[in-house]
Design an enzyme around this catalytic site. Structure first.
Site, PDB file in Angstrom:
ATOM      1  N   GLU A 157       0.820  -1.206   0.000  1.00  0.00           N
ATOM      2  CA  GLU A 157       0.000   0.000   0.000  1.00  0.00           C
ATOM      3  C   GLU A 157       0.863   1.268   0.000  1.00  0.00           C
ATOM      4  O   GLU A 157       0.933   2.017   0.980  1.00  0.00           O
ATOM      5  CB  GLU A 157      -0.986  -0.057   1.169  1.00  0.00           C
ATOM      6  CG  GLU A 157      -1.952  -1.226   0.975  1.00  0.00           C
ATOM      7  CD  GLU A 157      -2.859  -1.498   2.165  1.00  0.00           C
ATOM      8  OE1 GLU A 157      -2.972  -0.635   3.042  1.00  0.00           O
ATOM      9  OE2 GLU A 157      -3.445  -2.602   2.194  1.00  0.00           O
TER      10      GLU A 157
ATOM     11  N   GLU B 114      -9.713   3.854   0.370  1.00  0.00           N
ATOM     12  CA  GLU B 114      -9.697   4.094   1.812  1.00  0.00           C
ATOM     13  C   GLU B 114      -8.624   5.099   2.225  1.00  0.00           C
ATOM     14  O   GLU B 114      -8.785   5.805   3.214  1.00  0.00           O
ATOM     15  CB  GLU B 114      -9.508   2.777   2.571  1.00  0.00           C
ATOM     16  CG  GLU B 114      -8.193   2.080   2.255  1.00  0.00           C
ATOM     17  CD  GLU B 114      -8.088   0.684   2.865  1.00  0.00           C
ATOM     18  OE1 GLU B 114      -9.112   0.167   3.325  1.00  0.00           O
ATOM     19  OE2 GLU B 114      -6.988   0.118   2.852  1.00  0.00           O
TER      20      GLU B 114
ATOM     21  N   HIS C 273     -14.372 -11.789   6.364  1.00  0.00           N
ATOM     22  CA  HIS C 273     -13.491 -12.517   7.263  1.00  0.00           C
ATOM     23  C   HIS C 273     -12.194 -11.738   7.429  1.00  0.00           C
ATOM     24  O   HIS C 273     -11.265 -11.912   6.642  1.00  0.00           O
ATOM     25  CB  HIS C 273     -13.168 -13.903   6.703  1.00  0.00           C
ATOM     26  CG  HIS C 273     -14.314 -14.871   6.720  1.00  0.00           C
ATOM     27  ND1 HIS C 273     -14.342 -15.995   5.927  1.00  0.00           N
ATOM     28  CD2 HIS C 273     -15.460 -14.886   7.432  1.00  0.00           C
ATOM     29  CE1 HIS C 273     -15.469 -16.675   6.160  1.00  0.00           C
ATOM     30  NE2 HIS C 273     -16.169 -16.011   7.059  1.00  0.00           N
TER      31      HIS C 273
ATOM     32  N   HIS D 282      -8.269  -8.961   0.833  1.00  0.00           N
ATOM     33  CA  HIS D 282      -7.557  -7.695   1.030  1.00  0.00           C
ATOM     34  C   HIS D 282      -6.271  -7.988   1.795  1.00  0.00           C
ATOM     35  O   HIS D 282      -6.148  -9.010   2.439  1.00  0.00           O
ATOM     36  CB  HIS D 282      -8.452  -6.700   1.758  1.00  0.00           C
ATOM     37  CG  HIS D 282      -9.444  -6.072   0.817  1.00  0.00           C
ATOM     38  ND1 HIS D 282      -9.689  -4.731   0.785  1.00  0.00           N
ATOM     39  CD2 HIS D 282     -10.213  -6.619  -0.157  1.00  0.00           C
ATOM     40  CE1 HIS D 282     -10.587  -4.473  -0.157  1.00  0.00           C
ATOM     41  NE2 HIS D 282     -10.935  -5.595  -0.736  1.00  0.00           N
TER      42      HIS D 282
END
Lengths: 676, 676
Positions: free
Chosen positions: A178, A485, A381, A460
């Site tokens: 990220e 996000e 999850h 993710h």
């Protein structure tokens, strides 16, 4: 259903493109003859390869080989003992994807190396050369002297023949994948992840990646010196980075080549190198758009954990499900529904239950309501990276969802790099990297267990894709980059050119659950997000994902119904996809044809620079008239000006027309071409 | 004998240079106040440090921490729980070295970090700040939650505050440390070994290194991105790169700082951070010059293996011993004396016997002859990197040499990087890196076993030095760089600026058995070596080694007795050493005072550029007259011109004089100042 449309397979055929062979050098070329690969041994008996395009060097002579932890390395004293070539041309059908039919057209060269001393160990290197690049992998046959390989490092190198500009993110960092893609000279690349994309001064675009990352550690590239990049695999959970029994083949090391950035983004090479569908009938995999109880948590107005601000309540879920059904969405993601979110979940993944809901979330009632409305609850999850703990509950968790009709799950592995947890064969919990061999295998376990229950998976903080959506078509999308996000709380937030960089870097890897559709345009701190409203619509065409979110709150969409109409209309599964123009990190325009109608869609986005892009519409069916429903940046639009200024208008067009797309700073444009 | 001359030690003293402390930030400065270090935690509770000099940032805020293989990493959620400072000023005496007395003058800051969650694990970071740089290390106290540390990676970072030019060699390569130092912008550093040296535009010189590399893996630096360097330890032989029981302290991470290159080359900081002499009386360690049956093998006129060309014969050894005795050398190295050289010894280190001589080498007779002549045979133990096999024979091999009066041994670890072999506690042979923890421990075993027998050790293909010649004074010198042998067969051979680069890079590490004194000036292929005759003499002053070879054949020295005289005269142990001028990779001038007389020696070398260097002689004793015996490049000299043109002349000088040294291209100058 897969259909085999064309098959032309000739073992040891010799079309003109397969070059002459001799005993010490092996050569192969792409079907169009432009890309040539040469494999040889040097004076020390090191295996080396080089790549040229149109006769101009691309990869200079570069080393191949392996270090092991338990036996001598395999990189010197080698000779070429055999070589064979194969021509291949086939077209296969995707169950879903950016295009329905994929042509796999390549020449293959298999070079057998054998040591000239010691145990005379053997391995093959297999090259597949396509018109738009190549892949190669090591193939270890069964042999007495190498029964189980404990790989300390793969010695594969990629020495660029010329300087270039590189787009890349750093490797083996705490924040996994990220990071904002940085642009530097090749000479300033440090330690980089793949995919990494380069552009030479002569315009040649080069991307390094891998295909079929199965039971192996992912490959990063360290620039050792000059233009020499060396593979560095993620560490393993034992002394070897990778342990495998022979026979086995490594992932493919991929080099994409194109004169235009567009050629990278439309390449099917990685898919072609991945194994075919291993799941059989996958008609149950359903691409869809979805909403979620999620953005509120990122805005900090709701919480994952229980309490007054708890987001995942029965009522809220039903409100979302109703909204989804009303507007034609396929599902609603609900995060924070299950027990485990109230402590320090980041560090204590073992607290999560994947079968027990919070008391204020009646999962039976929510899923019954979903079924009534013809939509699904999308399961969630979050594991905190504790893969071992998740595996302990996996069967029960999937059984529950199967029973409730939850046919897609977003999984999550929020843990710093190197802090995933896996169980070793001795029962011990070991720390692991998200892209090491242990986690590569974990993901396959999850995906195949889910497939048994006709459930799709969207991880993710995942491992990178490497074409395995072909092999496991229920592995529909994933994160693995800086998504929307970061515009809620990121320091810094995503820059205006982020999406135009992603298309030519991260997205060479595969679909990305970026979560577009932000209508509210503000971070949790009230800061502007680097976008216009039209750009948010365009992202549905630009950023491919079979599970495609509409990120914002229902009330935001209700407030702008005209713009919302595009999100409702845009499909998520495509007959064909084209990149009409693009420059890495600057701008890009996609045209895609709906797989289930004759309509086309166009999306264009730009960075901070306002642009006018002239786009011929020759991708449309000749002789047909289309109604172009245009969503464009309006007067005064710009991400630092009026973010919501949008003009929505219609006109008739044909393939003979051309449009000039006027994109505002940080803006975009979306068009639906409705076939008459 | 060590003498403690000055001791001023004040616990928790607060000289002005120790800055004010508070609860969230800790600070310390060098004794002269110019270098300041700040240690703090950031918003995520990460431990960070920064370094400034004269108020100008040198190291920007940089991370500290650890990844482990079995427990959660240690890098977030930390707070500063304690801090203490200490002022230290002591001077200690070296048994041998570049200077007799070494001042250890620093301020120490110890910062105690504790986790704010989980197991509340603790560690200290200890900074010692000198006027010429700093060292810091992690110190782990005994604690229930961290009894044995299995370190996956050390997360130490060094983020340079400004751009710089870097001199470095690539890390984790097959050829270990034997690379030509390259000069690149910092932004183009890839994966580098330490020591690495930088020079900023403002003239500040920075070198990264480590001290007290004990029971740990050596540190390389990968430039992750921008100016951020991250430690990357050599892999271990188990999943952890380093395994240690607490309490323990890591090696010191060293940053040398100097306005001039000279300041790096004369720094004692690394020595000061190493533990003091652990061996007690080391008066038996004898610095000496030596000859060897060695260069012939590199020229390929003799062989290590047996047969007609065998170099290590009794007769040849006696010839060398006689020549050594006649000309005042201390010893003769004889390689290829022992069984094991006849097969593929590179890959089969287990073939070597360290006690059995070839039949044509009568080791008893040779050593008896050596004793008669007052010189020693220098032993030789080539292991092919098979440390386990060597350790099996170590006691016997050392006992043999002790009995024979062989008081110095050259060891060798010729194996590619990652291909050393060690024995694990379970008895298994494991492949290891030359600078990993297992080999670090191997070298200590060899050195301490040798010390019991009053034998000195000179390892080739070694682990780097890290000040441990202070701790183990019988660890007299080592290789670990491209030595003269590359001028016999290297492709390419050493460049003209090689030695002037070594002084400010590799030699920051410690003494180097470079093997100067080449009078024949030619490679095995007849190519010119990049030197003049005067430069070969100068190297005896420039490149410090307590075991200093005269590389060439006796007949070469006999042919040039006037030049040879300098080699005979020059000492190998020094009262003091100064660097009079220098630029990395370009030129350097050393002046050193003999430890056993009042004489001074000067050596200057240059790269391909001919230079005139003005050198004030103010290092000489004021008021004293010296006879300067000058060995300078003669008319027409140059490495590509007349390599042996030398002028040898005398003049009277005093400290008030200055000399202008005229160095030819690739040339040098050597001077002996004989005190009247």
């Amino acid at each position: 259903m897969l259909q085999r449309l064309v098959l032309f397979l000739a073992l040891c055929a010799s079309p003109a493109a397969l070059l002459a062979q001799d005993a010490t050098v092996a050569r192969v070329a792409s079907p169009d003859g432009r890309i040539t690969v040469e494999v040889a041994t040097d004076h020390d008996g090191r295996a080396r390869y080089s790549v040229a395009r149109d006769g101009k060097p691309v990869i200079a002579s570069s080393q191949l080989g392996f270090l092991f932890t338990d036996v001598a390395k395999l990189d010197r004293n080698l000779r070429i003992a055999s070589q064979s070539t194969r021509y291949y041309d086939d077209t296969w059908e995707q169950p879903w994807g950016e295009r329905r039919f994929v042509r796999d057209h390549h020449n293959e060269l298999r070079v057998g190396f054998v040591e000239t001393n010691g145990d005379r160990r053997r391995f093959d290197v297999v090259f597949r050369v396509f018109d738009d690049g190549l892949g190669f992998r090591y193939d270890f046959p069964a042999q007495a002297a190498l029964q189980r390989l404990h790989i300390a490092e793969e010695l594969t190198e990629f020495t660029l023949a010329e300087d270039a500009t590189a787009w890349w993110i750093p490797a083996q960092e705490w924040n996994r994948k990220e990071y904002v893609y940085q642009r530097t000279p090749l000479a300033e690349v440090g330690f980089a992840q793949t995919p990494m994309t380069l552009r030479r001064a002569d315009g040649l675009h080069i991307a390094f990646h891998e295909a079929a990352l199965l039971d192996y550690s992912a490959m990063n590239l360290v620039r050792v010196e000059d233009r020499r990049l060396r593979a560095q695999l993620f560490p393993g959970t034992q002394v070897a980075k990778v342990s495998r029994a022979a026979p086995f083949a490594t992932p493919w090391r991929v080099v994409l080549l194109s004169d235009e950035a567009a050629g990278l983004a439309t390449s099917d090479l990685v898919l072609n190198l991945a194994p075919p569908n291993a799941l059989g009938d996958v008609s149950w995999v359903k691409p869809m758009k979805y909403l979620g109880i999620w953005w509120e948590m990122h805005l900090d107005t709701r919480t994952w954990g229980s309490g007054e601000k708890h987001g995942a309540t029965t009522e809220e879920a039903i409100r979302y499900l109703d909204f989804a059904a009303e507007h034609g969405f396929g599902g609603v993601l609900v995060e924070g529904w299950n027990l485990g979110w109230d402590g320090d979940w980041f560090a204590n993944g073992e607290e999560f239950s994947f079968t027990e809901a919070y008391p204020d979330f009646d999962i039976e009632r929510v899923t019954a309501h979903a079924r009534d409305r013809g939509v699904i609850l999308i399961g969630h999850h979050e594991t905190s990276g504790h893969a071992a703990h998740y595996e302990d509950q996996l069967a029960d968790a999937l059984d529950l969802y199967e029973r409730l009709g939850v046919t897609a799950i977003k999984t999550g592995y929020v843990a710093d790099g190197g802090q995933a947890k896996v169980r070793e064969s001795d029962g011990a919990i070991r720390y692991a990297w998200h892209e090491g061999q242990a986690m590569a295998n974990h993901h396959i376990r999850v995906v195949t267990e889910a497939a048994k229950r006709r459930i799709s998976i969207n991880p993710h903080e995942p491992i990178k894709d490497s074409g395995l959506r072909r092999t496991y078509p229920n592995w529909v999308t994933r994160e693995g980059a800086r998504g929307m996000e970061y515009n809620a709380w990121g320091q810094p937030p995503n820059p205006p050119g982020h999406e135009a960089a992603l298309v030519f870097t991260r997205m060479l890897d595969g679909p990305f659950d970026f979560t577009p559709g932000l209508f509210s345009m503000r971070s949790r701190h009230g800061d502007r997000v680097a976008t216009t409203l039209a750009k948010q619509l365009a992202l549905y065409v630009v950023l491919y994902s079979p599970l495609q979110m509409a990120i914002d709150l229902p009330e935001e969409y209700e407030a702008k119904p005209e713009a919302f109409q595009f999100i409702k209309d845009v499909p998520v599964d495509w007959e064909d996809s084209r990149v009409l123009n693009g420059a890495i990190g600057e701008y890009v325009t996609f045209a895609r044809k709906d797989r289930h109608s004759e309509d086309w869609y166009l999306g264009a986005v730009t960075d901070a620079e306002a642009r006018q892009l002239r786009v011929p519409l020759d991708f449309l069916d000749a002789g047909r008239t289309y109604t172009a429903q245009v969503y464009r940046d309006g007067p005064g639009a710009g991400w630092q000006a009026d973010q919501t200024a949008i003009v929505i208008e219609q006109r008739e067009v044909t393939a003979a027309d051309a449009l000039t797309l006027a994109l505002a700073s940080g803006g975009g444009q979306a068009i639906r071409f409705v076939a008459q």
